[in-house]
Motif scaffolding. Structure first.
Motif, PDB file in Angstrom:
ATOM      1  N   LEU A  28       0.821  -1.207   0.000  1.00  0.00           N
ATOM      2  CA  LEU A  28       0.000   0.000   0.000  1.00  0.00           C
ATOM      3  C   LEU A  28       0.857   1.259   0.000  1.00  0.00           C
ATOM      4  CD1 LEU A  28      -3.132  -0.263   2.310  1.00  0.00           C
ATOM      5  CD2 LEU A  28      -2.943   0.982   0.168  1.00  0.00           C
ATOM      6  N   ASN A  29       1.944   1.227   0.751  1.00  0.00           N
ATOM      7  CA  ASN A  29       2.831   2.377   0.759  1.00  0.00           C
ATOM      8  C   ASN A  29       3.447   2.597  -0.608  1.00  0.00           C
ATOM      9  OD1 ASN A  29       4.089   4.362   2.749  1.00  0.00           O
ATOM     10  ND2 ASN A  29       3.469   2.718   4.120  1.00  0.00           N
ATOM     11  N   GLN A  30       3.772   1.486  -1.292  1.00  0.00           N
ATOM     12  CA  GLN A  30       4.304   1.585  -2.645  1.00  0.00           C
ATOM     13  C   GLN A  30       3.256   2.204  -3.575  1.00  0.00           C
ATOM     14  OE1 GLN A  30       7.546   0.929  -1.776  1.00  0.00           O
ATOM     15  NE2 GLN A  30       7.819  -0.389  -3.548  1.00  0.00           N
ATOM     16  N   VAL A  31       2.009   1.802  -3.396  1.00  0.00           N
ATOM     17  CA  VAL A  31       0.923   2.327  -4.222  1.00  0.00           C
ATOM     18  C   VAL A  31       0.763   3.825  -4.013  1.00  0.00           C
ATOM     19  CG1 VAL A  31      -1.581   2.319  -4.537  1.00  0.00           C
ATOM     20  CG2 VAL A  31      -0.350   0.165  -4.397  1.00  0.00           C
ATOM     21  N   MET A  32       0.747   4.248  -2.738  1.00  0.00           N
ATOM     22  CA  MET A  32       0.555   5.670  -2.478  1.00  0.00           C
ATOM     23  C   MET A  32       1.701   6.496  -3.044  1.00  0.00           C
ATOM     24  SD  MET A  32       0.161   7.820   1.036  1.00  0.00           S
ATOM     25  CE  MET A  32      -0.043   9.595   0.933  1.00  0.00           C
ATOM     26  N   ALA A  33       2.928   5.983  -2.871  1.00  0.00           N
ATOM     27  CA  ALA A  33       4.084   6.715  -3.379  1.00  0.00           C
ATOM     28  C   ALA A  33       3.969   6.922  -4.888  1.00  0.00           C
ATOM     29  CB  ALA A  33       5.368   5.963  -3.035  1.00  0.00           C
ATOM     30  N   LYS A  34       3.506   5.892  -5.583  1.00  0.00           N
ATOM     31  CA  LYS A  34       3.396   6.010  -7.035  1.00  0.00           C
ATOM     32  C   LYS A  34       2.195   6.863  -7.430  1.00  0.00           C
ATOM     33  CE  LYS A  34       4.372   3.310 -11.123  1.00  0.00           C
ATOM     34  NZ  LYS A  34       4.756   1.961 -11.634  1.00  0.00           N
ATOM     35  N   ALA A  35       1.092   6.727  -6.693  1.00  0.00           N
ATOM     36  CA  ALA A  35      -0.120   7.481  -7.025  1.00  0.00           C
ATOM     37  C   ALA A  35       0.059   8.975  -6.786  1.00  0.00           C
ATOM     38  CB  ALA A  35      -1.306   6.972  -6.211  1.00  0.00           C
ATOM     39  N   THR A  36       0.990   9.348  -5.913  1.00  0.00           N
ATOM     40  CA  THR A  36       1.207  10.765  -5.625  1.00  0.00           C
ATOM     41  C   THR A  36       2.527  11.280  -6.190  1.00  0.00           C
ATOM     42  OG1 THR A  36       2.176  10.200  -3.465  1.00  0.00           O
ATOM     43  CG2 THR A  36      -0.174  10.692  -3.522  1.00  0.00           C
ATOM     44  N   SER A  37       3.146  10.480  -7.056  1.00  0.00           N
ATOM     45  CA  SER A  37       4.437  10.873  -7.616  1.00  0.00           C
ATOM     46  C   SER A  37       4.255  11.937  -8.686  1.00  0.00           C
ATOM     47  CB  SER A  37       5.140   9.665  -8.224  1.00  0.00           C
ATOM     48  OG  SER A  37       4.463   9.236  -9.402  1.00  0.00           O
ATOM     49  N   GLY A  38       5.314  12.704  -8.902  1.00  0.00           N
ATOM     50  CA  GLY A  38       5.266  13.735  -9.929  1.00  0.00           C
ATOM     51  C   GLY A  38       5.045  13.170 -11.307  1.00  0.00           C
ATOM     52  N   ALA A  67       3.616   9.775   1.019  1.00  0.00           N
ATOM     53  CA  ALA A  67       3.759   8.406   1.526  1.00  0.00           C
ATOM     54  C   ALA A  67       4.559   8.363   2.826  1.00  0.00           C
ATOM     55  CB  ALA A  67       4.424   7.523   0.472  1.00  0.00           C
ATOM     56  N   LYS A  68       5.420   9.346   3.056  1.00  0.00           N
ATOM     57  CA  LYS A  68       6.227   9.356   4.266  1.00  0.00           C
ATOM     58  C   LYS A  68       5.382   9.550   5.522  1.00  0.00           C
ATOM     59  CE  LYS A  68      10.465  11.047   2.081  1.00  0.00           C
ATOM     60  NZ  LYS A  68      11.493  12.124   2.046  1.00  0.00           N
ATOM     61  N   GLU A  69       4.224  10.196   5.361  1.00  0.00           N
ATOM     62  CA  GLU A  69       3.360  10.432   6.522  1.00  0.00           C
ATOM     63  C   GLU A  69       2.353   9.301   6.737  1.00  0.00           C
ATOM     64  OE1 GLU A  69       3.697  13.318   4.276  1.00  0.00           O
ATOM     65  OE2 GLU A  69       5.393  13.808   5.579  1.00  0.00           O
ATOM     66  N   LEU A  70       2.384   8.290   5.887  1.00  0.00           N
ATOM     67  CA  LEU A  70       1.421   7.190   5.988  1.00  0.00           C
ATOM     68  C   LEU A  70       2.025   6.027   6.753  1.00  0.00           C
ATOM     69  CD1 LEU A  70      -1.259   5.807   5.173  1.00  0.00           C
ATOM     70  CD2 LEU A  70      -0.101   5.049   3.082  1.00  0.00           C
ATOM     71  N   LYS A  71       1.363   5.617   7.828  1.00  0.00           N
ATOM     72  CA  LYS A  71       1.800   4.465   8.615  1.00  0.00           C
ATOM     73  C   LYS A  71       0.670   3.452   8.674  1.00  0.00           C
ATOM     74  CE  LYS A  71       5.151   6.897  11.555  1.00  0.00           C
ATOM     75  NZ  LYS A  71       5.181   8.091  10.716  1.00  0.00           N
ATOM     76  N   GLY A  72       1.022   2.184   8.590  1.00  0.00           N
ATOM     77  CA  GLY A  72       0.022   1.132   8.664  1.00  0.00           C
ATOM     78  C   GLY A  72       0.251   0.259   9.880  1.00  0.00           C
ATOM     79  N   THR A  73      -0.820  -0.156  10.518  1.00  0.00           N
ATOM     80  CA  THR A  73      -0.714  -1.065  11.649  1.00  0.00           C
ATOM     81  C   THR A  73      -1.989  -1.878  11.754  1.00  0.00           C
ATOM     82  OG1 THR A  73      -0.058  -1.232  13.976  1.00  0.00           O
ATOM     83  CG2 THR A  73      -1.661   0.492  13.406  1.00  0.00           C
ATOM     84  N   THR A  74      -1.991  -2.852  12.649  1.00  0.00           N
ATOM     85  CA  THR A  74      -3.133  -3.744  12.837  1.00  0.00           C
ATOM     86  C   THR A  74      -3.601  -3.655  14.280  1.00  0.00           C
ATOM     87  OG1 THR A  74      -2.221  -5.263  11.180  1.00  0.00           O
ATOM     88  CG2 THR A  74      -3.922  -6.139  12.627  1.00  0.00           C
TER      89      THR A  74
END
Length: 464
Positions: free
Chosen positions: A223-233, A276-283
């Motif tokens: 998911l972090n990879q997805v966000m980084a790409k979805a918000t990339s320049g 993406a740097k501000e996105l953290k995932g946890t359970t």
């Protein structure tokens, strides 16, 4: 098999991307918006209070209807189900985001939802039996978190979104040959699209420890990879690619009727600085469920309650009204001496709040009691002209309904030393009088220290 967490940040990401003006104007975005399916949510019962945060329930649908039939070719049950539930929590100041996953086999108390009876069942049965209304009602009742919106995506929608991003890089520690997930790949790095991407997020037994919990952690990395790409320049500055992404994303999602075009623009403006740097995932912290420990889990207490409370207490921070000079200096918390006085009538309250303030760096020197009062107040001595900024530092850490510090202290009924302040600390004493309207202490982080080793963020190595 269907923890399809991957699409969900992308679905939320489109909220931000819709506001961009690089490929057209208002008419264009209206045409994009027309592809989104909206449904009315109701019957949520008593609801938690709003805090200024943005909380979005993310649902992965494993419907086998239409183009999704091939993922359950032998099944005759075409009803909609989910094994994926997340809450995306974006802080009130819109400066960080936390993805909270709810394991599908968590045994919880589901409230009565219309004709669906209350009872202890797996959390995903709330959606399977009662739909999105019951799911939202269940999550709110379990967590105390006010849900603002929901977003739902199915198998086909997920593939379309990943394809529109031109694939996502993954890293496999060993070869995978999983017929059930339709995934055959060698060890090492790969860029996956379509069926391979879907297979990667569905496979379970051949990667990690074979559990849903291990799969959730792996998917959050994705998911972090997805966000980084979805918000990339590269995406945002390419009109053709951005158009393809937006059209794929909007056709892939179902949202609540309150998530209107105007609301999307409002959210987009507020989260424009997130990366993406501000996105953290946890359970959610879980443990084995005693009646069936080999297959089911339950929320681990008090860890889960503490975690949810941190999210609830993550509220808007507004600069407190400075009661001193207009150019008052900013005071570090370790320079603030605090006396915590309990006016709630609840035994031990001052001590517990003293612990919270100490954990945030304040120097709590005394606790005590005062007569019961309805109003929480922050006070400082009238004769200390330099005391106001110190009181402001305490006010800034309250969760909500900020209190303007007042000059004039109260006389405690009882008092005792909590911690001996360093001899060199001669700063003014600040009184925190806890009333029955006590708003709580704003948390420094929504993720407790006990969960820090479970956090997935942009620094997590995808190959591990």
């Amino acid at each position: 098999m269907k923890h399809l967490l991957v699409w969900q940040w992308v679905a939320v990401g489109l909220v931000g991307l819709v506001a961009l003006g690089s490929i057209g104007g208002y008419v264009y975005y209206r045409s994009i918006d027309s592809g989104i399916e909206r449904v009315v949510v109701g019957n949520l019962g008593p609801r938690p209070k709003e805090t200024g945060a943005l909380n979005i329930l993310l649902i992965g649908s494993d419907s086998r209807k239409g183009a999704n039939k091939k993922y359950g070719a032998t099944t005759t049950d075409l009803s909609e189900r989910t094994d994926t539930m997340m809450v995306l929590h974006i802080s009130p100041n819109r400066d960080n985001a936390t993805m909270v996953s709810f394991p599908r086999d968590s045994m919880v108390l589901i409230p009565q939802c219309g004709t669906v009876p209350a009872g202890v069942r797996a959390i995903n049965s709330a959606f399977n039996e009662g739909g999105i209304d019951c799911t939202m009602r269940t999550i709110e009742s379990l967590t105390g978190i006010h849900l603002d919106h929901f977003i739902k995506v199915d198998f086909s929608g997920f593939k379309a979104i990943v394809d529109a991003l031109d694939g996502i890089e993954i890293c496999l520690p060993k070869p995978v040959n999983d017929p059930l997930a339709k995934l055959v790949l060698g060890a090492g790095k790969h860029v996956v699209k379509g069926e391979q991407a879907l297979g990667y997020v569905r496979t379970r037994k051949q990667l990690g420890n074979g559990s849903d919990l291990g799969r959730i952690e792996r998917q959050q990395i994705f998911l972090n990879q997805v966000m980084a790409k979805a918000t990339s320049g590269g995406l945002l500055t390419n009109p053709v690619r951005l158009d393809g992404f937006l059209r794929a994303a909007t056709k892939a999602v179902t949202v609540d009727s309150e998530l209107t075009f105007e609301r999307m623009l409002e959210i987009a403006n507020s989260v424009s600085g997130l990366t993406a740097k501000e996105l953290k995932g946890t359970t959610v912290p879980v443990e084995a469920y005693p009646p069936k420990p080999e297959a089911l889990v339950q929320f681990k207490e008090p860890d889960a309650k503490d975690f949810f409370q941190r999210i609830v207490n993550d509220v808007e921070v507004t600069p407190p009204a400075t009661t001193g000079a207009s150019a008052a200096p900013k005071i570090a918390r370790d320079q603030v001496r605090v006396q915590v006085l309990n006016g709630t009538g609840e035994s031990g309250r001052a001590g517990r709040i003293a612990e919270e303030l100490t954990a945030q760096g304040f120097v709590v020197v005394e606790t005590g009691n005062v007569p019961t009062t309805a109003e929480t107040s922050i006070r400082y001595g009238k004769k200390r002209a330099d005391a106001a900024p110190y009181a402001d530092a305490v006010s800034a850490r309250l969760s909500k309904d900020k209190r303007t510090p007042v000059a004039g202290m109260v006389r405690p009924q009882t008092r005792e030393v909590y911690k001996k302040a360093p001899a060199t600390l001669k700063t003014p004493l600040v009184q925190l009088v806890i009333g029955t309207d006590w708003p709580g202490v704003r948390v420094l982080s929504t993720i407790p220290d006990s969960m820090k080793d479970k956090v997935i963020d942009s620094n997590t190595d995808p190959c591990k």
